[in-house]
Design an enzyme around this catalytic site. Structure first.
Site, PDB file in Angstrom:
ATOM      1  N   CYS A  78       0.920  -1.085   0.562  1.00  0.00           N
ATOM      2  CA  CYS A  78       0.104  -0.090   0.454  1.00  0.00           C
ATOM      3  C   CYS A  78       0.957   0.776   0.149  1.00  0.00           C
ATOM      4  CB  CYS A  78      -0.953   0.008   1.719  1.00  0.00           C
ATOM      5  SG  CYS A  78      -2.353   0.994   0.863  1.00  0.00           S
ATOM      6  N   TYR A  79       0.668   1.760   1.495  1.00  0.00           N
ATOM      7  CA  TYR A  79       1.749   3.147   0.950  1.00  0.00           C
ATOM      8  C   TYR A  79       2.749   2.882   0.926  1.00  0.00           C
ATOM      9  CZ  TYR A  79       4.569   7.521   2.785  1.00  0.00           C
ATOM     10  OH  TYR A  79       5.641   8.514   3.110  1.00  0.00           O
ATOM     11  N   HIS A 173      -4.120  -5.163  -0.199  1.00  0.00           N
ATOM     12  CA  HIS A 173      -3.089  -5.688   1.245  1.00  0.00           C
ATOM     13  C   HIS A 173      -3.240  -7.056   1.286  1.00  0.00           C
ATOM     14  CE1 HIS A 173      -2.945  -1.515   3.487  1.00  0.00           C
ATOM     15  NE2 HIS A 173      -3.856  -1.623   3.277  1.00  0.00           N
ATOM     16  N   GLU A 175      -1.917  -8.554   4.104  1.00  0.00           N
ATOM     17  CA  GLU A 175      -2.051  -9.531   4.980  1.00  0.00           C
ATOM     18  C   GLU A 175      -3.490  -9.603   6.186  1.00  0.00           C
ATOM     19  OE1 GLU A 175      -1.405  -6.471   4.364  1.00  0.00           O
ATOM     20  OE2 GLU A 175      -1.475  -4.667   5.836  1.00  0.00           O
ATOM     21  N   ASP A 231       5.285  -9.563  31.376  1.00  0.00           N
ATOM     22  CA  ASP A 231       6.541  -8.931  30.840  1.00  0.00           C
ATOM     23  C   ASP A 231       8.109  -9.214  32.013  1.00  0.00           C
ATOM     24  OD1 ASP A 231       4.671  -8.155  29.095  1.00  0.00           O
ATOM     25  OD2 ASP A 231       4.274  -6.271  29.529  1.00  0.00           O
ATOM     26  N   LYS A 370       1.939  -8.476  23.183  1.00  0.00           N
ATOM     27  CA  LYS A 370       1.518  -9.055  23.840  1.00  0.00           C
ATOM     28  C   LYS A 370       1.486 -10.977  24.643  1.00  0.00           C
ATOM     29  CE  LYS A 370       0.855  -8.176  28.881  1.00  0.00           C
ATOM     30  NZ  LYS A 370       0.817  -6.895  29.303  1.00  0.00           N
TER      31      LYS A 370
END
Ligand code: XMP
Length: 514
Positions: A78-79, A173, A175, A231, A370
């Protein structure tokens, strides 16, 4: 490894996820990462993400030219493709036609007679496939040396590739799930065009991270601040695996955690997993600092500052300490460069960097999300109580006590919170909710206990669903579950005679009361 340069797209995370799902290790870097950073990661392929800008905008993100000189396959999405066209000498038209949603893609025969490489094995010339578009600008003319290999009715150049160099661009896209052949295209780019192989998984990540930590922490000792969350706990266990006794985990017990959490950290991380944990009992110190403070932001500032002070004092006691290991995730890395959104709450996370100590920062998770850290945690054998811990604010129970934080309020809210946790878990709702907790509302009310008038604190129960904490809705817990929670609180916590359920959505409420 593959580098994804983040040019501001909402789908960047998705690109990284798709690549990792294909078993290829991938790191996300900010779009303006300097050449040195890009090259030091030794990429084997680079993906330029989409983004909201126009290549003609003054502040348009533009990757370092090192991308073209790295000699590795590049895919612009895309971009990312528009940028590729623009900087390599093609023509991009601004806002000419917008194209959002499903579009029919037609694979083209390469204009120089040779078959295109990008769609090899996916679609022969003339094949029509559905893809997902979302763009305002479009490429009118590919740069010299490039050829057009697909189009849609609205995008004359919907995919392009260089005649000899491994440079590819797609306007759609690949993805997103709405491009059904998207994963296949990414697989083809990674496996066939970039020569990469799958096989990367969390086990491989751990091995690689251990090696990297050993290389980074060359002399002296390292410290890590344990907060009780997934984390920092995972960072501590990983670093311990790499550094052994050269790591000291400092657990600042500020007295604002939930019931049983300090014990879990000590027992599991310290005891079972063998990380040297130094627990610093700073409970009284935090209470003293918080005495008389009612403003939520002031509380956050005090807790953040005090945490760093206590941590720093303890870290100074570690001989020859030179490194600080932190469990920073990619979204934190991006956010700290931020200032994009208005400050509603300062979200002061405990465990900031002690500046005066001049420690070298080591962040083994700075390319992870995460859910991936949770998988690393499982791989390292951390217990479910830590792996699946609901998000918990850095300032802890202090922002769940409205008004002044006193020992009594903390004790009460902690006892009520434990009941909420137990009952939500027992009813099988823990996996469904984002957060469930009790709040000391600061309101007092009259009740009757044992035939006598009783004047006590009003406790609120909050249970919300959310994807990212930005918006949330209250969970429609069954009445029986609410009833058990209320019944147990009023029976087991002697000072409480009134329990209310918070039925506010975010916005306009926030998740925490402060
Ligand atoms: P709010 O209350 O802003 O919360 O709707 C959104 C999410 O952020 C958490 N939260 C914090 N986390 N430090 C943190 O580390 C903070 O000061 C803080 N305040 C809120 C909150 O628990 C929810 O998940």
């Amino acid at each position: 490894r593959v580098l994804v340069l983040d040019l501001g797209a909402q789908y960047t995370l998705l690109i990284a996820r798709r690549v990792r799902e294909l078993g290829v290790y991938c790191e996300v870097l900010p779009g303006d990462a300097p050449a040195q950073t890009i090259l030091s990661r030794k990429p084997q392929a680079i993906i330029l993400s989409g983004g909201p800008s126009s290549v003609y905008a003054e502040d348009a993100p533009r990757p370092d030219p090192a991308v073209w000189e790295a000699g590795v396959p590049v895919l612009g999405i895309c971009y990312g493709m528009q940028l590729m066209a623009h900087v390599l000498g093609g023509e991009v038209r601004r806002g000419e036609r917008q194209e959002f949603g499903r579009a029919e893609l037609e694979v083209l025969a390469a204009d120089d007679g040779r078959p295109g490489r990008l769609f090899e094995g996916i679609g022969s010339p003339g094949a029509r496939m559905t893809c997902w578009m979302s763009h305002g600008d479009l490429v009118r003319r590919p740069p010299p040396g490039f050829r057009t290999v697909a189009r849609t009715p609205l995008s004359p150049v919907a995919a392009m590739e260089h005649g000899s160099r491994p440079w590819f661009g797609v306007q759609f896209h690949p993805e997103v799930a709405h491009t059904p052949f998207g994963s296949e295209l990414l697989r083809h780019f990674l496996y066939d065009l970039a020569g990469l192989r799958g096989g990367w998984n969390m086990h491989a990540f751990v091995e690689r991270a251990v090696d990297e930590l050993r290389r980074q922490v060359t002399g002296g000792r390292a410290v890590v601040a344990l907060s009780g969350g997934v984390d920092s706990s995972t960072a501590a266990v990983l670093a311990h695996r790499a550094l052994g006794d050269r790591l000291t985990a400092i657990f600042v017990d500020h007295g604002l955690l939930r019931r049983g959490e300090p014990e879990t950290v000590e027992r599991e991380i310290g005891g079972r997993l063998g990380v040297p944990v130094t627990r610093v009992d700073a409970r009284q110190r935090f209470l003293t600092k918080l005495a008389g403070v009612v403003d939520p932001e002031e509380k956050r500032r005090i807790i953040g500052r005090e945490f760093i002070r206590v941590f720093e004092e303890s870290a100074r006691g570690v001989p020859d300490v030179r490194y600080l290991v932190q469990g920073t995730l990619y979204p934190d890395v991006v956010e700290s460069g931020g200032g994009r959104t208005a400050t509603i709450k300062s979200h002061h996370n405990v465990g900031g960097l002690p500046e005066q100590m001049q420690l070298t920062l080591v962040e083994p998770f700075r390319y992870l999300f995460k859910d991936e850290v949770r998988r690393v945690a499982r791989e390292l054998g951390l217990p479910d109580a830590i792996v699946h811990r609901h998000p918990f604010p850095g300032p802890g129970l202090a922002v769940r006590v409205v008004g002044e934080v006193t020992a009594e309020a903390l004790e009460t809210v902690r006892a009520c919170d434990a009941i909420v946790q137990e009952e939500v878990e027992r009813a099988g709702w823990a996996g469904e909710v984002w957060q469930a907790f009790a709040v000391w509302t600061g309101a007092w009310s009259v009740g009757v206990k044992g035939d006598a008038r009783h004047y006590g604190p009003v406790i609120a129960v909050r249970c919300v669903q959310s994807d990212d904490g930005m918006t949330a809705d209250w969970v429609r817990l069954p009445y029986e579950v609410l009833d058990r929670i209320s019944h147990r609180i009023t029976n087991e916590v002697p000072t409480v005679s009134r329990v209310v359920y918070d039925v506010s959505a975010k916005p306009p409420a926030t998740i925490e009361w402060e």
